[in-house]
Enzyme design. Sequence first.
Site, PDB file in Angstrom:
ATOM      1  N   ASP A 139      14.557  43.913 107.315  1.00  0.00           N
ATOM      2  CA  ASP A 139      13.965  43.004 108.301  1.00  0.00           C
ATOM      3  C   ASP A 139      12.589  43.545 108.680  1.00  0.00           C
ATOM      4  O   ASP A 139      12.396  44.770 108.757  1.00  0.00           O
ATOM      5  CB  ASP A 139      14.842  42.907 109.546  1.00  0.00           C
ATOM      6  CG  ASP A 139      16.136  42.149 109.289  1.00  0.00           C
ATOM      7  OD1 ASP A 139      16.148  41.299 108.389  1.00  0.00           O
ATOM      8  OD2 ASP A 139      17.138  42.413 109.993  1.00  0.00           O
ATOM      9  N   ASP A 154      16.209  34.824 106.857  1.00  0.00           N
ATOM     10  CA  ASP A 154      16.722  34.427 108.165  1.00  0.00           C
ATOM     11  C   ASP A 154      15.994  33.187 108.684  1.00  0.00           C
ATOM     12  O   ASP A 154      16.613  32.264 109.239  1.00  0.00           O
ATOM     13  CB  ASP A 154      16.563  35.571 109.175  1.00  0.00           C
ATOM     14  CG  ASP A 154      17.342  36.810 108.780  1.00  0.00           C
ATOM     15  OD1 ASP A 154      18.327  36.670 108.026  1.00  0.00           O
ATOM     16  OD2 ASP A 154      16.963  37.915 109.212  1.00  0.00           O
TER      17      ASP A 154
END
Length: 211
Positions: A139, A154
């Site tokens: 991330d 995401d």
Amino acid sequence: MPQATEQAAPNSAPGRGRVSVRALLLLAAVALALYGLDQFTKYLIVSNIAPGETVPVLGEVLQLHFVTNSGAAFSLATGFTWILSIIAVGVSVVIIWFARRIRSFTWAVVFGLVLGGAVGNLTDRLFRPPGFGSGHVVDFIQVWGFPAIFNIADSALVCAVGLFIILSLRGIGLDGRKAVYVRRARSADDPDVVPEISKGTPPKSSAPTKD
């Protein structure tokens, strides 16, 4: 007479039931493009930024912050990596199986976003440390005021959910047809219909009359 609302039966059309090649190609193109973008951006982050390092893009509003995540999107369900991997595989299989029923380009985009996002994060869980099936997802997108750090996959999943809600509220099916509702006349045989009294005709009374 009162009117009732009922859903109209879909009209039969030529080609109904056939696989839409164009919708399938669009779904595949969206999924592949998203997957490639997701993996490419993760490669750039891993190659150029140290874990935990933050690089400002738009000041504090948008930053690149490299972290690894053992959970689902937005760091949810941390510690259930194997379960999430199995779920991602199941979602991908279901999408591929349902793809032949899709004839709407918008629904093809929705399923393409979900497939690309699911496979993108699944790739991290399968092939990144600490091991196969339990790897941590990369991330790196941090937005000011947002409580979690996320990635391209995401973001795609969130967009897919938004489109899904809009299409569902509009009543658009996988074949691209919008549900049509028609009104029909209620008959006197319906149990909740009260017969109307004609003008000029006095209502009948059950009271006894005097001679």
